[in-house]
Design a protein around this motif. Structure first.
Motif, PDB file in Angstrom:
ATOM      1  N   LEU A  18       4.454   5.244  -9.152  1.00  0.00           N
ATOM      2  CA  LEU A  18       3.418   5.292  -8.122  1.00  0.00           C
ATOM      3  C   LEU A  18       2.084   5.714  -8.720  1.00  0.00           C
ATOM      4  O   LEU A  18       2.035   6.597  -9.576  1.00  0.00           O
ATOM      5  N   HIS A  47       0.224  -1.113  -6.155  1.00  0.00           N
ATOM      6  CA  HIS A  47      -0.453  -0.461  -5.024  1.00  0.00           C
ATOM      7  C   HIS A  47      -1.663  -1.292  -4.611  1.00  0.00           C
ATOM      8  O   HIS A  47      -2.651  -1.392  -5.338  1.00  0.00           O
ATOM      9  N   GLN A 106       0.877  -1.167   0.000  1.00  0.00           N
ATOM     10  CA  GLN A 106       0.000   0.000   0.000  1.00  0.00           C
ATOM     11  C   GLN A 106       0.917   1.220   0.000  1.00  0.00           C
ATOM     12  O   GLN A 106       1.532   1.561   1.011  1.00  0.00           O
ATOM     13  N   ALA A 107       0.975   1.875  -1.140  1.00  0.00           N
ATOM     14  CA  ALA A 107       2.013   2.879  -1.377  1.00  0.00           C
ATOM     15  C   ALA A 107       1.707   4.249  -0.798  1.00  0.00           C
ATOM     16  O   ALA A 107       2.548   5.147  -0.890  1.00  0.00           O
ATOM     17  N   ASN A 108       0.527   4.432  -0.229  1.00  0.00           N
ATOM     18  CA  ASN A 108       0.207   5.731   0.355  1.00  0.00           C
ATOM     19  C   ASN A 108       0.113   5.666   1.884  1.00  0.00           C
ATOM     20  O   ASN A 108      -0.575   6.460   2.521  1.00  0.00           O
ATOM     21  N   ALA A 155      -0.952   7.616  -4.305  1.00  0.00           N
ATOM     22  CA  ALA A 155       0.266   7.635  -3.500  1.00  0.00           C
ATOM     23  C   ALA A 155       1.207   8.752  -3.944  1.00  0.00           C
ATOM     24  O   ALA A 155       1.865   9.378  -3.102  1.00  0.00           O
TER      25      ALA A 155
END
Length: 326
Positions: free
Chosen positions: A296, A158, A131-133, A300
């Motif tokens: 991304l 993501h 989970q890139a954020n 994110a």
């Protein structure tokens, strides 16, 4: 006669006023305390059941919702807010301040690779689920840097942290995943994934604390100070953990294992002692946010490409200092 009527009328007005005051006191707004499912936050359940949070409305919700509510002024305090999200939030709202460090992740985040991926260097050009954020990408970055790599050396998929293990187990496109530890990671491990690193390998890097709305802090300073005093007593009290496990409907020993993946600060002195480290990690994270990693998704990427802000006013250790003087 007229005087008697006036006297009765005056008495009725006074009684009505007193009645309204009583209603107002009984119906006074409680402080909105939001908490997600991070293991340390769950101790608040036990505190609630033991009557230690009477001034608060304890609201359990998803981590993202807790942060959103705080940024929008719809939450007064969020438990377990990581420095990653705390700093990202400052670019949207300057109304949030950290009043205490609660813990740091010491195994609550894991890096899992497929059996054929023998080392971090084998990840070059391959897809990693994360989970890139959220803080998971900070953990992934720490792992890659330790192995002489960067986020630009891999391809990022993501995936929400609660689904990343399932995504790993459902196919072979992901060479590895980074994110929450057990029980979230169990499905990936069951599908043959190897845990090659945890947040225990990066002590005092993934830091959590109590983040508070500034106006609420100004209005309720004494309440928050008493809350912190109760909190530090609660983390040392086995009865609180037992009540928390009871509320979660899990065995006490299982809840104890959850807590073992974190290092929890036991008193005001140790929490205060972590403030310099928290500020150091804040500087590191602000540097991290300056550059947008390749590939991304927009959700994110919007967190990155940010120039560092002045963080001096983000940390308020005054309540901890006051507790130490008592």
């Amino acid at each position: 006669m007229k005087q008697a009527v006036k006297k009765v009328f005056k008495t009725v007005l006074i009684l009505l006023a007193v009645s309204q005051m009583g209603i107002g006191a009984a119906g006074a707004e409680k402080i909105r305390l939001y908490a997600s499912g991070w293991s340390v936050n769950e101790l608040l359940r036990g505190m609630k059941k033991l009557g230690q949070l009477d001034e608060f409305e304890l609201i359990h919700d998803k981590f993202e919702t807790c942060i959103y509510k705080l940024k929008k002024g719809e939450a007064d305090i969020v438990a377990g807010m990581t420095l990653f999200e705390f700093i990202a939030s400052q670019h949207e709202s300057q109304d949030i301040v950290l009043i205490a460090v609660m813990d740091y992740s010491a195994g609550g985040d894991v890096m899992i690779l497929r059996p054929e991926i023998r080392s971090a260097s084998d990840l070059k050009g391959k897809i990693v689920g994360v989970q890139a954020n959220c803080v998971s990408i900070q953990f992934l970055d720490l792992y890659l840097k330790k192995n002489g790599m960067s986020l630009n050396d891999i391809r990022i998929a993501h995936i929400p942290v609660e689904n990343v293990a399932k995504a790993y187990a459902s196919g072979t496109s992901l060479a590895g995943i980074a994110g929450g530890g057990a029980p979230l990671s169990d499905e990936a491990v069951g599908a043959g994934g190897r845990i090659v690193a945890t947040s225990k390998d990066f002590p005092e890097k993934i830091i959590d604390g109590f983040a508070v709305n500034r106006k609420s802090l100004q209005k309720n300073r004494e309440v928050y100070k008493i809350f912190l005093k109760k909190w530090f007593a609660a983390v040392r009290d086995p009865a609180v953990a037992e009540k928390s496990a009871e509320d979660l409907k899990i065995p006490p020993d299982e809840f104890k294992k959850w807590l073992e993946t974190t290092y929890i600060y036991q008193d005001a002195a140790s929490s205060l002692g972590m403030f310099p480290k928290a500020k150091e990690v804040t500087r590191e994270l602000q540097e991290f946010f300056k550059t947008v990693p390749a590939g991304l998704p927009p959700a994110a990427a919007r967190l990155f490409g940010k120039e560092p802000l002045n963080a001096d006013s983000w940390f308020d250790d005054s309540l901890l200092r006051e507790l130490l003087k008592e």
